[in-house]
Design a protein around this motif. Structure first.
Motif, PDB file in Angstrom:
ATOM      1  N   ALA A 216       0.853  -1.186   0.000  1.00 19.00           N
ATOM      2  CA  ALA A 216       0.000   0.000   0.000  1.00 19.00           C
ATOM      3  C   ALA A 216       0.888   1.235   0.000  1.00 19.00           C
ATOM      4  O   ALA A 216       1.923   1.268   0.666  1.00 19.00           O
ATOM      5  CB  ALA A 216      -0.927   0.014   1.215  1.00 19.00           C
ATOM      6  N   THR A 217       0.480   2.234  -0.778  1.00 18.67           N
ATOM      7  CA  THR A 217       1.225   3.493  -0.810  1.00 18.67           C
ATOM      8  C   THR A 217       0.318   4.640  -0.388  1.00 18.67           C
ATOM      9  O   THR A 217      -0.915   4.569  -0.512  1.00 18.67           O
ATOM     10  CB  THR A 217       1.791   3.798  -2.216  1.00 18.67           C
ATOM     11  OG1 THR A 217       0.713   3.910  -3.141  1.00 18.67           O
ATOM     12  CG2 THR A 217       2.739   2.711  -2.678  1.00 18.67           C
ATOM     13  N   ARG A 218       0.974   5.693   0.119  1.00 16.39           N
ATOM     14  CA  ARG A 218       0.257   6.904   0.490  1.00 16.39           C
ATOM     15  C   ARG A 218       0.970   8.104  -0.105  1.00 16.39           C
ATOM     16  O   ARG A 218       2.180   8.093  -0.292  1.00 16.39           O
ATOM     17  CB  ARG A 218       0.208   7.069   2.023  1.00 16.39           C
ATOM     18  CG  ARG A 218      -0.762   6.110   2.673  1.00 16.39           C
ATOM     19  CD  ARG A 218      -0.813   6.298   4.182  1.00 16.39           C
ATOM     20  NE  ARG A 218      -1.867   5.495   4.752  1.00 16.39           N
ATOM     21  CZ  ARG A 218      -3.123   5.921   4.950  1.00 16.39           C
ATOM     22  NH1 ARG A 218      -3.450   7.170   4.665  1.00 16.39           N
ATOM     23  NH2 ARG A 218      -4.038   5.103   5.448  1.00 16.39           N
ATOM     24  N   GLU A 219       0.196   9.120  -0.338  1.00 20.15           N
ATOM     25  CA  GLU A 219       0.723  10.386  -0.834  1.00 20.15           C
ATOM     26  C   GLU A 219       1.774  10.916   0.136  1.00 20.15           C
ATOM     27  O   GLU A 219       1.617  10.791   1.353  1.00 20.15           O
ATOM     28  CB  GLU A 219      -0.449  11.363  -0.903  1.00 20.15           C
ATOM     29  CG  GLU A 219      -0.278  12.510  -1.835  1.00 20.15           C
ATOM     30  CD  GLU A 219      -1.619  13.237  -1.970  1.00 20.15           C
ATOM     31  OE1 GLU A 219      -1.959  13.620  -3.093  1.00 20.15           O
ATOM     32  OE2 GLU A 219      -2.319  13.409  -0.949  1.00 20.15           O
ATOM     33  N   LEU A 220       2.835  11.490  -0.410  1.00 23.10           N
ATOM     34  CA  LEU A 220       3.884  12.064   0.430  1.00 23.10           C
ATOM     35  C   LEU A 220       4.072  13.503  -0.029  1.00 23.10           C
ATOM     36  O   LEU A 220       4.480  13.750  -1.164  1.00 23.10           O
ATOM     37  CB  LEU A 220       5.171  11.268   0.222  1.00 23.10           C
ATOM     38  CG  LEU A 220       6.258  11.369   1.266  1.00 23.10           C
ATOM     39  CD1 LEU A 220       5.752  10.941   2.637  1.00 23.10           C
ATOM     40  CD2 LEU A 220       7.430  10.494   0.849  1.00 23.10           C
ATOM     41  N   ASP A 221       3.756  14.450   0.843  1.00 17.40           N
ATOM     42  CA  ASP A 221       3.870  15.847   0.415  1.00 17.40           C
ATOM     43  C   ASP A 221       5.226  16.422   0.811  1.00 17.40           C
ATOM     44  O   ASP A 221       6.109  15.717   1.276  1.00 17.40           O
ATOM     45  CB  ASP A 221       2.707  16.683   0.970  1.00 17.40           C
ATOM     46  CG  ASP A 221       2.775  16.773   2.485  1.00 17.40           C
ATOM     47  OD1 ASP A 221       3.816  16.426   3.062  1.00 17.40           O
ATOM     48  OD2 ASP A 221       1.780  17.190   3.083  1.00 17.40           O
ATOM     49  N   GLU A 222       5.377  17.709   0.635  1.00 11.42           N
ATOM     50  CA  GLU A 222       6.665  18.372   0.892  1.00 11.42           C
ATOM     51  C   GLU A 222       7.103  18.221   2.342  1.00 11.42           C
ATOM     52  O   GLU A 222       8.291  18.259   2.651  1.00 11.42           O
ATOM     53  CB  GLU A 222       6.573  19.861   0.531  1.00 11.42           C
ATOM     54  CG  GLU A 222       6.355  20.127  -0.954  1.00 11.42           C
ATOM     55  CD  GLU A 222       7.438  19.511  -1.826  1.00 11.42           C
ATOM     56  OE1 GLU A 222       8.610  19.561  -1.420  1.00 11.42           O
ATOM     57  OE2 GLU A 222       7.108  18.945  -2.885  1.00 11.42           O
ATOM     58  N   THR A 223       6.151  18.094   3.248  1.00 13.73           N
ATOM     59  CA  THR A 223       6.496  17.996   4.671  1.00 13.73           C
ATOM     60  C   THR A 223       6.955  16.592   5.043  1.00 13.73           C
ATOM     61  O   THR A 223       7.460  16.372   6.138  1.00 13.73           O
ATOM     62  CB  THR A 223       5.281  18.329   5.550  1.00 13.73           C
ATOM     63  OG1 THR A 223       4.301  17.279   5.416  1.00 13.73           O
ATOM     64  CG2 THR A 223       4.638  19.643   5.145  1.00 13.73           C
TER      65      THR A 223
END
Lengths: 170, 170
Positions: free
Chosen positions: A56-63
Motif C-alpha cells: 500500500a502506498t500513500r501520498e507524500l507531500d513536501e512535509t
C-alpha cells in the motif's frame, strides 16, 4: 502471516523478502504529474510454497507526512522451479497481473543480493478499468534494503519507467 | 483496514460486507475427495471506492478443530455503477480472476439481503498453475450471516458446484 512455522523449502530462495518493509518512492508517467509516495510492503507465509504479499502506498507531500491512500495491491509469490519466479496480483483499479521471470541470488558484491525480475504474461481487467498492456518489475534485496523499479505500457503510452522505491525492513 | 473513515459513497451498497467473518464450508469436485473447511474472510476499506478482501481456509477434521491451511485468496471488490459488481482476485495457486456481475439488495423477505453474483470474464494463470476455465460465485448477506457458493470448470471437468460456506460476522 509470518509465524513460527518454517518456510516451505520450495521457496527458500525468497526468505530474504519475509517481513514488513517501509520506505519511499517516486512515480512518473506521461499522463499524470510526477509524484512521491510512502510505501508499506509485507511478505508472509503459512508454511506452504508461496509468500503472501500486500502493498500500500500513500501520498507524500513536501512535509514528508504520509497523506491519503494512493495505490494498493495484493497477491502471491511462487518459485515453482529453481530460478523461476511467478507473481499473481490483484489491484483495486480492477486489474489482475500474472508476472513471470526469475529469482536469483547475486553474490558478486560484498553483500548477497536477491534479484527478482518479472514481466507480465497475462493482464486481466474489469470492464471499468483502464487499459494496461504490459508491465515489468525488478526487485533487489540486499540485507535490510529492498529496491524495486516498475515499468509499464498503459492507456496507450509506450512501455517506460513508472515507479522506483527504496524500502527498509521494519 | 476498516477504520474511522467513512465508506466511499460509490460502494455504499457493499457496506453489509464490512468486517471479519468466520464459519465453515464444504467442497467437492470430481478430481478430489470431498472436504470440509473452516474459513475466515475480511472486508476492509480505506475511504476509496473499493473493498479490500482477504480469505483463508483451513482443514476441518472430524473433531472440528481447524488444521493445516488450505486455500487463500486476496483482492478487491468494486461497484463501478449502480447494480454492477467487479471482483479481482489473486490465488496462491498461481491463478488470477476477474469476476463481473451484479450487486443488488433483495428486500422480499423479512430481512434485507444483499446478493452479489459474479462470473469470470478473465482468468490468468502462471505457467505452473492448473487450468481453470470458468468460475462463478454467488454471495448472500443477511444481517450477520454471509453465505456463498462457488462453481467452476477446471482441469478439464465440466462446469459444476465446487464450494459452499456459511459465515458469521465475528
Amino acid at each position: 502471516m509470518a509465524g513460527p512455522l518454517p518456510l516451505h523449502e520450495g521457496i527458500s530462495i525468497l526468505e530474504p523478502l519475509l517481513g514488513t518493509w517501509t520506505g519511499e518512492g517516486s512515480g512518473e508517467y506521461p499522463t499524470i504529474p510526477t509524484f512521491r509516495f510512502s510505501e508499506t510492503v509485507t511478505f508472509g507465509h503459512v508454511g506452504k510454497p508461496f509468500l503472501a504479499y500486500h502493498q500500500a502506498t500513500r501520498e507524500l507531500d513536501e512535509t514528508g507526512e504520509p497523506g491519503r491512500p494512493l495505490h494498493a495491491e495484493s497477491g502471491y509469490w511462487r518459485t515453482p522451479e529453481l530460478g523461476l519466479a511467478e507473481i499473481v496480483l490483484a489491484h483495486p483499479t480492477g486489474i489482475t497481473e500474472v508476472l513471470e521471470g526469475f529469482a536469483a541470488p547475486n553474490s558478486a558484491g560484498e553483500t548477497d543480493t536477491l534479484i527478482i525480475d518479472v514481466r507480465s504474461s497475462v493482464i486481466g481487467r474489469t470492464t471499468s478499468a483502464k487499459e494496461v498492456q504490459r508491465t515489468e518489475r525488478t526487485f533487489e534485496v540486499t540485507g535490510d534494503t529492498l529496491r524495486y523499479t516498475m515499468r509499464m505500457a498503459a492507456v496507450g503510452q509506450p512501455f517506460q519507467h513508472h515507479l522506483a522505491a527504496t524500502l527498509h525492513r521494519a
